[in-house]
Design a protein around this motif. Structure first.
Motif, mmCIF file in Angstrom:
data_model
loop_
_atom_site.group_PDB
_atom_site.id
_atom_site.type_symbol
_atom_site.label_atom_id
_atom_site.label_comp_id
_atom_site.label_asym_id
_atom_site.label_seq_id
_atom_site.Cartn_x
_atom_site.Cartn_y
_atom_site.Cartn_z
ATOM 1 N N HIS A 190 1.358 -1.399 0.127
ATOM 2 C CA HIS A 190 -0.103 0.179 0.620
ATOM 3 C C HIS A 190 0.765 1.177 -0.123
ATOM 4 O O HIS A 190 2.103 1.592 0.388
ATOM 5 C CB HIS A 190 -1.530 -0.122 0.788
ATOM 6 N N ARG A 191 0.287 2.089 -0.116
ATOM 7 C CA ARG A 191 0.878 3.690 -0.662
ATOM 8 C C ARG A 191 -0.156 4.984 -0.568
ATOM 9 O O ARG A 191 -0.866 4.191 -0.821
ATOM 10 C CB ARG A 191 1.701 3.609 -2.091
ATOM 11 N N ASP A 192 0.619 5.860 0.031
ATOM 12 C CA ASP A 192 -0.544 6.978 0.690
ATOM 13 C C ASP A 192 -0.073 8.120 -0.648
ATOM 14 O O ASP A 192 0.741 7.795 -1.624
ATOM 15 C CB ASP A 192 0.187 7.986 1.523
ATOM 16 N N ARG A 193 -1.687 8.257 -1.101
ATOM 17 C CA ARG A 193 -2.114 8.712 -2.875
ATOM 18 C C ARG A 193 -3.169 9.638 -3.149
ATOM 19 O O ARG A 193 -4.273 8.862 -1.917
ATOM 20 C CB ARG A 193 -2.088 7.413 -3.753
ATOM 21 N N ALA A 194 -2.474 10.737 -3.850
ATOM 22 C CA ALA A 194 -3.564 11.747 -3.723
ATOM 23 C C ALA A 194 -5.074 10.879 -4.832
ATOM 24 O O ALA A 194 -4.535 10.941 -5.630
ATOM 25 C CB ALA A 194 -3.154 12.673 -4.720
ATOM 26 N N VAL A 195 -6.001 10.741 -4.093
ATOM 27 C CA VAL A 195 -7.696 10.118 -4.998
ATOM 28 C C VAL A 195 -8.496 11.504 -4.865
ATOM 29 O O VAL A 195 -8.724 12.287 -4.137
ATOM 30 C CB VAL A 195 -8.241 8.752 -3.336
ATOM 31 N N ARG A 196 -8.075 11.779 -6.360
ATOM 32 C CA ARG A 196 -9.589 12.644 -6.844
ATOM 33 C C ARG A 196 -10.661 12.902 -6.877
ATOM 34 O O ARG A 196 -11.555 13.214 -6.058
ATOM 35 C CB ARG A 196 -9.200 12.759 -8.298
ATOM 36 N N ASP A 224 -6.812 22.585 -0.692
ATOM 37 C CA ASP A 224 -5.373 22.088 0.002
ATOM 38 C C ASP A 224 -4.723 21.394 -0.646
ATOM 39 O O ASP A 224 -3.777 21.028 -0.697
ATOM 40 C CB ASP A 224 -5.357 21.946 1.137
ATOM 41 N N HIS A 225 -5.779 20.071 -1.392
ATOM 42 C CA HIS A 225 -5.265 19.453 -2.307
ATOM 43 C C HIS A 225 -6.079 19.619 -3.559
ATOM 44 O O HIS A 225 -7.081 18.882 -3.800
ATOM 45 C CB HIS A 225 -5.694 18.762 -1.177
ATOM 46 N N ARG A 226 -5.413 19.979 -4.208
ATOM 47 C CA ARG A 226 -6.452 20.106 -5.891
ATOM 48 C C ARG A 226 -5.765 18.799 -6.467
ATOM 49 O O ARG A 226 -6.858 18.436 -7.204
ATOM 50 C CB ARG A 226 -5.009 21.107 -6.838
ATOM 51 N N ALA A 227 -5.410 17.285 -6.127
ATOM 52 C CA ALA A 227 -5.424 16.224 -6.573
ATOM 53 C C ALA A 227 -5.832 15.180 -5.598
ATOM 54 O O ALA A 227 -6.481 14.682 -6.014
ATOM 55 C CB ALA A 227 -4.069 15.929 -7.235
ATOM 56 N N GLY A 228 -7.124 15.858 -4.952
ATOM 57 C CA GLY A 228 -7.466 15.322 -4.121
ATOM 58 C C GLY A 228 -6.907 15.014 -2.489
ATOM 59 O O GLY A 228 -5.263 14.631 -2.405
ATOM 60 N N ASP A 237 -7.281 3.301 -8.860
ATOM 61 C CA ASP A 237 -6.891 3.347 -9.939
ATOM 62 C C ASP A 237 -6.787 4.281 -10.792
ATOM 63 O O ASP A 237 -8.005 5.435 -10.126
ATOM 64 C CB ASP A 237 -6.283 1.978 -10.492
ATOM 65 N N THR A 238 -6.555 4.325 -12.456
ATOM 66 C CA THR A 238 -6.590 5.746 -12.070
ATOM 67 C C THR A 238 -7.759 5.823 -13.254
ATOM 68 O O THR A 238 -8.460 4.544 -13.430
ATOM 69 C CB THR A 238 -5.419 5.712 -14.119
ATOM 70 N N ALA A 291 -19.049 20.276 -16.799
ATOM 71 C CA ALA A 291 -18.611 20.589 -15.714
ATOM 72 C C ALA A 291 -17.146 19.665 -15.184
ATOM 73 O O ALA A 291 -16.111 19.886 -14.999
ATOM 74 C CB ALA A 291 -18.793 21.844 -15.010
ATOM 75 N N THR A 292 -18.166 18.738 -14.650
ATOM 76 C CA THR A 292 -17.220 17.010 -13.865
ATOM 77 C C THR A 292 -16.389 16.635 -14.845
ATOM 78 O O THR A 292 -15.389 15.952 -14.688
ATOM 79 C CB THR A 292 -18.618 16.330 -13.675
ATOM 80 N N GLU A 293 -17.142 16.140 -16.710
ATOM 81 C CA GLU A 293 -16.550 15.451 -17.893
ATOM 82 C C GLU A 293 -15.126 16.585 -17.618
ATOM 83 O O GLU A 293 -14.034 15.181 -18.236
ATOM 84 C CB GLU A 293 -17.073 15.293 -18.319
ATOM 85 N N ALA A 294 -15.626 17.269 -18.054
ATOM 86 C CA ALA A 294 -14.200 18.304 -18.271
ATOM 87 C C ALA A 294 -13.277 18.350 -17.171
ATOM 88 O O ALA A 294 -12.064 18.358 -17.706
ATOM 89 C CB ALA A 294 -14.083 19.549 -18.854
ATOM 90 N N GLU A 295 -13.409 17.807 -15.905
ATOM 91 C CA GLU A 295 -11.883 17.754 -15.371
ATOM 92 C C GLU A 295 -11.890 17.177 -14.649
ATOM 93 O O GLU A 295 -10.316 16.217 -14.108
ATOM 94 C CB GLU A 295 -12.965 18.762 -13.844
ATOM 95 N N LEU A 296 -12.576 15.393 -15.636
ATOM 96 C CA LEU A 296 -11.764 14.270 -15.524
ATOM 97 C C LEU A 296 -11.241 14.452 -15.643
ATOM 98 O O LEU A 296 -10.399 14.124 -17.541
ATOM 99 C CB LEU A 296 -12.954 13.497 -15.248
ATOM 100 N N SER A 297 -9.325 13.446 -14.937
ATOM 101 C CA SER A 297 -8.585 13.655 -16.563
ATOM 102 C C SER A 297 -8.185 12.001 -16.584
ATOM 103 O O SER A 297 -8.723 11.148 -15.445
ATOM 104 C CB SER A 297 -7.113 14.191 -16.188
ATOM 105 N N VAL A 298 -7.599 11.344 -17.740
ATOM 106 C CA VAL A 298 -6.925 10.707 -17.433
ATOM 107 C C VAL A 298 -6.638 9.351 -15.962
ATOM 108 O O VAL A 298 -6.254 8.257 -15.762
ATOM 109 C CB VAL A 298 -6.353 9.715 -18.512
ATOM 110 N N SER A 299 -5.235 10.265 -16.193
ATOM 111 C CA SER A 299 -5.205 10.448 -14.734
ATOM 112 C C SER A 299 -5.323 10.320 -13.211
ATOM 113 O O SER A 299 -4.432 10.319 -12.378
ATOM 114 C CB SER A 299 -3.378 10.986 -14.775
ATOM 115 N N ASP A 300 -5.942 11.168 -13.554
ATOM 116 C CA ASP A 300 -7.091 11.286 -11.934
ATOM 117 C C ASP A 300 -7.141 9.535 -11.274
ATOM 118 O O ASP A 300 -7.762 8.744 -12.022
ATOM 119 C CB ASP A 300 -8.097 11.795 -12.191
ATOM 120 N N LEU A 301 -6.899 9.557 -10.259
ATOM 121 C CA LEU A 301 -6.788 8.389 -9.269
ATOM 122 C C LEU A 301 -8.713 8.770 -8.980
ATOM 123 O O LEU A 301 -9.062 9.302 -8.600
ATOM 124 C CB LEU A 301 -6.176 8.273 -8.097
ATOM 125 N N VAL A 302 -8.996 6.933 -8.920
ATOM 126 C CA VAL A 302 -10.460 6.763 -8.920
ATOM 127 C C VAL A 302 -10.498 5.536 -7.771
ATOM 128 O O VAL A 302 -9.776 4.718 -7.549
ATOM 129 C CB VAL A 302 -11.474 7.167 -9.639
#
Length: 605
Positions: free
Chosen positions: A18-24, A44-48, A70-71, A135-146
């Motif tokens: 396991h690892r600490d990661r920013a989940v958007r 404070d946490h733009r990527a989650g 995962d992404t 707006a949400t669809e535009a914000e969702l990036s392929v590399s964002d963690l889900v």
């Protein structure tokens, strides 16, 4: 060894792999099966915000999915671009992600596992994706963690999910061989590769042309990818056999250390981290913001790395601390990164008592007085680094990026190992001072360190240069520095509104050619003293300054007098004399002012 001590430190309560990661983003599913996509971004946490999630280093042509978190490419099948290849790759990765969820559900009786698997099998994630607002669809990036939540709880934190992920990770990372672990010494299954890497943001890799830190890559602590890199052509961990527990624990412990600001020091392209075998306070390790009280406590601690003098008694608290330091061990690691590999620059494994002695010697060897404040001062390591650069006399600061190359690593090693600074440091500092005439605490302290630890000195017995004014010193260069400070005071006293002082005009030549400069300045000073003693208001000051010059001249040898030229050591002594005399004179002025104010206050009472 390094891996053994990192493994012994432990990984806290975090599960393996396991690892600490920013989940958007979070796919939130309630009891009725209704799903929504929530954005975890905050100011404070733009990527989650960070959360511990399943993680493995993945590489190759078909990198496998992580469990549940995962992404967006894996979770939703979102392609990186509009090409056919990107769409095919995204679909394949989404299929692998769904298959892993199905395996979790089949291996467990956990109802949450079945609920999650059925949601994705029924294409609930695609329906959710198709109903996103613009707006949400535009914000969702392929590399964002889900991630996935069921009734407000993270699905990947379920005991069944943790146990299943450990099995998956073990199967991916195991070498299939059994043997003796190099770290813990136990026999059992061995890893094929280290399961995690050092996070890219934790090891500095320098700055760009604008002075901003560069973003590094994740880097492997042990990486042998080709036969040319391994011993006898062996690749991966064949020559570094490590078991699963040690491999996972080592990287978790290292990442935790590098992420803890109280356990690390970041340089421009290196990071230094430390820990103790038995956890204890390590505030004494702060080299960049040394607290005078903490340093003096360290200097007062008896017998740090030295035998106890016969018949010497100490209080029980000091003796108890001394025993604890003797029994405890200090570990430290200096790392840099080269592409995706970690470079171990230094490894320290010594008793706490010994490292404390080295740090005490470090502070003792550079402590100095300064003109603007009483007492001895301890200089931050970063300030010493800056002091090796150019001084901007207009902005009153050192020029960014002008410090001597590699000096930060050299001084850090000097502090930790007790050795000498690099030979070029003294010459470089003197060159800077001759050019910009700037003498401050950081430069004086660094020069004092150079003199107290010359590279040619091997004897433990050394002659220590005084940190403040030595009125008995007869070294001609030191006396000349003191005289120059007095001559400057005479000029300033005689001409209070002067724009260009003798320091501005003669400091460089005074450092190198004292005899010639002294004759010229002494002649000029006579006219200034005559002016001072000719007025009732300045006569006491003129007499005192003249007497001071006479006293200093008497310290010089009558036969040899003042030398014609000074070498590097002589120039350093000149600077010491100049700085110490200024500091002593200003301290005396502050004391006299304080006495006068106290006397006035007493009369009014």
């Amino acid at each position: 060894m390094l891996i053994t001590q990192l493994a012994a430190r432990g990984s806290g309560n975090r599960p393996h792999y396991h690892r600490d990661r920013a989940v958007r983003w979070v796919i939130s599913i309630d009891t009725a099966g209704t799903a929504s996509l929530l954005d975890r971004r905050t100011g404070d946490h733009r990527a989650g915000s960070l959360i511990s999630v399943p993680y493995l280093v993945r590489a190759g042509q078909k990198p496998p999915p992580m469990l549940l978190v995962d992404t967006a490419e894996y979770v939703f099948g979102i392609a990186k671009d509009d090409s056919d290849k990107a769409h095919t790759t995204a679909q394949t990765r989404n299929d692998d992600y769904l298959a892993l969820l199905q395996q979790w559900a089949e291996s467990s009786s956990d109802p949450v596992a079945r609920q999650v698997s059925e949601f994705f099998s029924d294409e609930g994630h695609l329906k959710l994706l198709n109903h996103l607002d613009d707006a949400t669809e535009a914000e969702l990036s392929v590399s964002d963690l889900v991630g996935v939540m069921i009734d407000g709880a993270w699905a990947h934190q379920r005991p069944s999910a943790i146990a299943f992920w450990v099995q998956v990770a073990r199967a991916r990372k195991s070498s299939g061989a059994e043997g003796l672990c190099l770290s813990c010494g136990t026999a059992g299954p061995l890893l094929k590769t280290i399961p995690d890497m050092v996070k890219g943001r934790l090891i500095p890799v320098g700055v760009d042309s604008h002075g901003r830190p560069k973003q590094g890559r994740d880097a492997a602590l042990v990486s042998i990818n080709t036969a040319a890199q391994g011993r006898m052509g062996a690749v991966q961990l064949v020559n570094t056999p490590v078991c699963e527990d040690c491999g996972a624990t080592v990287m978790t412990a290292l990442n935790d250390l590098l992420a803890d600001p109280d356990q690390r020091r970041r340089g421009e392209d290196t990071v230094f981290t430390w820990w103790l075998r038995v956890p204890a306070d390590t505030s004494w390790m702060d080299l960049d913001t040394p607290n005078r009280e903490a340093v003096e406590k360290l200097l007062r601690q008896p017998h740090i790395g030295r035998p106890r003098p016969a018949g010497n008694q100490h209080d029980s608290e000091a003796d108890e601390q001394d025993e604890l330091d003797s029994a405890n061990q200090f570990y430290a690691l200096t790392l840099s990164a080269n592409q995706s590999r970690v470079i171990v620059r230094d490894w320290i494994d010594v008793p706490v008592r010994r490292i404390k002695q080295r740090l005490a010697d470090w502070f003792r060897d550079h402590q100095s007085t300064q003109p603007w404040e009483d007492g001895l001062h301890y200089v931050p390591l970063w300030a010493m680094v800056q002091a090796s650069g150019r001084w901007d006399r207009h902005r009153k600061r050192y020029v960014a990026g002008s410090a001597a190359h590699g000096i930060e690593k050299d001084l850090l090693r000097c502090a930790l190992h007790g050795g000498a600074p690099p030979p070029h440091l003294m010459a470089g500092l003197l060159h800077r001072i001759r050019n910009d005439h700037h003498v401050d605490l950081a430069r004086v302290a660094t020069l004092r360190l150079c003199v107290n630890r010359p590279p040619y000195r091997h004897s433990p017995e050394k002659e220590t240069i005084m940190p403040g004014l030595d009125e008995t010193a007869t070294d001609p260069a030191y006396v000349w520095g003191r005289m120059f400070a007095v001559l400057e005071t005479i000029q300033r006293t005689a001409i209070p509104d002067i724009n260009t002082t003798i320091r501005d005009r003669y400091f460089t030549v005074a450092m190198t050619q004292p005899a010639t400069t002294m004759r010229r300045l002494r002649s000029n000073a006579n006219s200034h003293l005559k002016k001072l003693t000719g007025k009732d208001s300045t006569k006491p000051a003129g007499i005192a300054l003249d007497r001071k010059l006479v006293q200093l001249t008497a310290l010089l040898d009558r036969a040899d007098g003042m030398p014609e030229h000074l070498d590097n050591l002589g120039q350093t002594q000149f600077i010491f004399g100049y700085d110490h005399q200024r500091a002593a004179d200003l301290a005396a002025m502050r004391e006299a002012r304080s006495d006068k104010e106290n006397a006035a206050a007493a009369l009014t009472c």
